[in-house]
Write a protein that holds these residues in place. Structure first.
Motif, PDB file in Angstrom:
ATOM      1  N   LYS A  21       0.817  -1.227   0.000  1.00  0.00           N
ATOM      2  CA  LYS A  21       0.000   0.000   0.000  1.00  0.00           C
ATOM      3  C   LYS A  21       0.843   1.267   0.000  1.00  0.00           C
ATOM      4  N   GLN A  22       1.871   1.262   0.838  1.00  0.00           N
ATOM      5  CA  GLN A  22       2.701   2.476   0.956  1.00  0.00           C
ATOM      6  C   GLN A  22       3.700   2.567  -0.203  1.00  0.00           C
ATOM      7  N   TRP A  23       4.085   1.404  -0.732  1.00  0.00           N
ATOM      8  CA  TRP A  23       5.103   1.254  -1.778  1.00  0.00           C
ATOM      9  C   TRP A  23       6.511   1.528  -1.225  1.00  0.00           C
ATOM     10  N   MET A  24       7.493   1.250  -2.085  1.00  0.00           N
ATOM     11  CA  MET A  24       8.890   1.436  -1.653  1.00  0.00           C
ATOM     12  C   MET A  24       9.729   1.796  -2.869  1.00  0.00           C
ATOM     13  N   SER A  76      13.553   1.452   0.473  1.00  0.00           N
ATOM     14  CA  SER A  76      13.303   2.587   1.351  1.00  0.00           C
ATOM     15  C   SER A  76      11.827   2.975   1.299  1.00  0.00           C
ATOM     16  N   PHE A  77      11.361   3.490   2.442  1.00  0.00           N
ATOM     17  CA  PHE A  77       9.930   3.719   2.658  1.00  0.00           C
ATOM     18  C   PHE A  77       9.702   5.173   3.047  1.00  0.00           C
ATOM     19  N   TYR A  78       8.571   5.714   2.609  1.00  0.00           N
ATOM     20  CA  TYR A  78       8.327   7.161   2.676  1.00  0.00           C
ATOM     21  C   TYR A  78       6.940   7.462   3.203  1.00  0.00           C
ATOM     22  N   LYS A  79       6.825   8.644   3.797  1.00  0.00           N
ATOM     23  CA  LYS A  79       5.510   9.090   4.257  1.00  0.00           C
ATOM     24  C   LYS A  79       4.628   9.417   3.048  1.00  0.00           C
ATOM     25  N   ARG A  83       4.070  10.326  -1.983  1.00  0.00           N
ATOM     26  CA  ARG A  83       3.349   9.434  -2.906  1.00  0.00           C
ATOM     27  C   ARG A  83       3.553   9.856  -4.362  1.00  0.00           C
ATOM     28  N   LYS A  84       3.453  11.171  -4.597  1.00  0.00           N
ATOM     29  CA  LYS A  84       3.588  11.686  -5.968  1.00  0.00           C
ATOM     30  C   LYS A  84       4.986  11.397  -6.515  1.00  0.00           C
ATOM     31  N   ALA A  85       5.994  11.585  -5.669  1.00  0.00           N
ATOM     32  CA  ALA A  85       7.378  11.317  -6.081  1.00  0.00           C
ATOM     33  C   ALA A  85       7.535   9.832  -6.416  1.00  0.00           C
ATOM     34  N   LEU A  86       6.929   8.975  -5.605  1.00  0.00           N
ATOM     35  CA  LEU A  86       7.042   7.533  -5.861  1.00  0.00           C
ATOM     36  C   LEU A  86       6.303   7.140  -7.142  1.00  0.00           C
ATOM     37  N   SER A  87       5.145   7.763  -7.367  1.00  0.00           N
ATOM     38  CA  SER A  87       4.411   7.505  -8.623  1.00  0.00           C
ATOM     39  C   SER A  87       5.281   7.869  -9.813  1.00  0.00           C
ATOM     40  N   PHE A  88       5.913   9.015  -9.708  1.00  0.00           N
ATOM     41  CA  PHE A  88       6.761   9.509 -10.791  1.00  0.00           C
ATOM     42  C   PHE A  88       7.951   8.574 -11.015  1.00  0.00           C
ATOM     43  N   GLU A 118      14.982  11.585   2.361  1.00  0.00           N
ATOM     44  CA  GLU A 118      13.562  11.777   2.686  1.00  0.00           C
ATOM     45  C   GLU A 118      12.901  10.511   3.230  1.00  0.00           C
ATOM     46  N   ALA A 119      13.587   9.364   3.177  1.00  0.00           N
ATOM     47  CA  ALA A 119      12.998   8.104   3.662  1.00  0.00           C
ATOM     48  C   ALA A 119      12.807   8.159   5.169  1.00  0.00           C
ATOM     49  N   ASP A 120      11.812   7.420   5.675  1.00  0.00           N
ATOM     50  CA  ASP A 120      11.788   7.275   7.136  1.00  0.00           C
ATOM     51  C   ASP A 120      12.250   5.895   7.578  1.00  0.00           C
ATOM     52  N   LEU A 121      12.399   4.983   6.637  1.00  0.00           N
ATOM     53  CA  LEU A 121      12.929   3.649   6.952  1.00  0.00           C
ATOM     54  C   LEU A 121      13.714   3.151   5.735  1.00  0.00           C
ATOM     55  N   ILE A 122      14.915   2.635   6.007  1.00  0.00           N
ATOM     56  CA  ILE A 122      15.738   2.061   4.927  1.00  0.00           C
ATOM     57  C   ILE A 122      16.163   0.663   5.344  1.00  0.00           C
TER      58      ILE A 122
END
Ligand code: FMN
Length: 168
Positions: A21-24, A76-79, A83-88, A118-122
């Motif tokens: 759901k959050q993606w990585m 790596s996981f992001y808040k 989301r937009k950056a990950l989509s891109f 910018e990740a909160d978990l790596i």
């Protein structure tokens, strides 16, 4: 802001939520040259007695060249705000554009690989095994028909999680 290494047992990691759901971002390479892509398929568990992840990468991904060339990669996981950056990063290829710069992410070394400030978990991951997923091995043939009209079968990578880094 830096990252702090923590024991794997200390993190909350629901793979269905985190990966699905959050993606990585799957990132490989070094400070000189690296690439990253978004992924929402993968797993986390235990293999050969090691804490491990699996990721599934189609052959045409530029990131795959970096994963194949190196012993390690990162997840790596992001808040939600990213989301937009990950989509891109999951819709254009690093082959064609400087997509990391365009996405506004800041590369940082992580273990022997790379991730982003910018990740909160790596999760730093060391490759243990890779395997193609040939069509004859599909027990459920509908997945072959549905997901592989171009016959671009994923390659599965199993990797040991060697470091867990959380944002300080
Ligand atoms: C939400 C999302 C999830 C994705 N999951 C995967 C995946 O698990 N495996 C994969 O090979 N591609 C996946 N992709 C596609 C790649 O991220 C995409 O093709 C990307 O542009 C590849 O970039 P690259 O050529 O720079 O490596 C996903 C894309 C999005 C948007």
């Amino acid at each position: 802001m830096g990252f702090r290494e923590v024991p794997i047992e200390s993190i909350e990691f629901n793979p269905f939520a985190k990966i699905g759901k959050q993606w990585m971002l799957v990132t490989a390479g070094d400070q000189e040259k690296f690439n990253t892509m978004t992924a929402s398929w993968g797993g986390a568990g235990v293999m050969w007695g090691k804490n491990a992840v699996t990721v599934y990468i189609r052959p045409q991904r530029y990131t795959k060249e970096f994963i194949d060339a190196k012993d390690t990669f990162t997840l790596s996981f992001y808040k939600e705000e990213y989301r937009k950056a990950l989509s891109f990063l999951g819709s254009v290829s690093g082959r064609d554009r400087d997509k990391v710069k365009e996405a506004g992410l800041t590369p940082v070394p992580a273990g022997d690989s790379m991730a982003f400030e910018e990740a909160d978990l790596i999760l730093v991951c060391r490759k243990m095994y890779h395997a193609p997923m040939p069509p004859e091995n599909f027990d459920d043939k509908s997945n072959d028909e549905k997901w592989y009209p171009q016959k671009d079968y994923h390659v599965m990578y199993i990797a040991e999680i060697t470091k867990v880094l959380v944002k300080e």
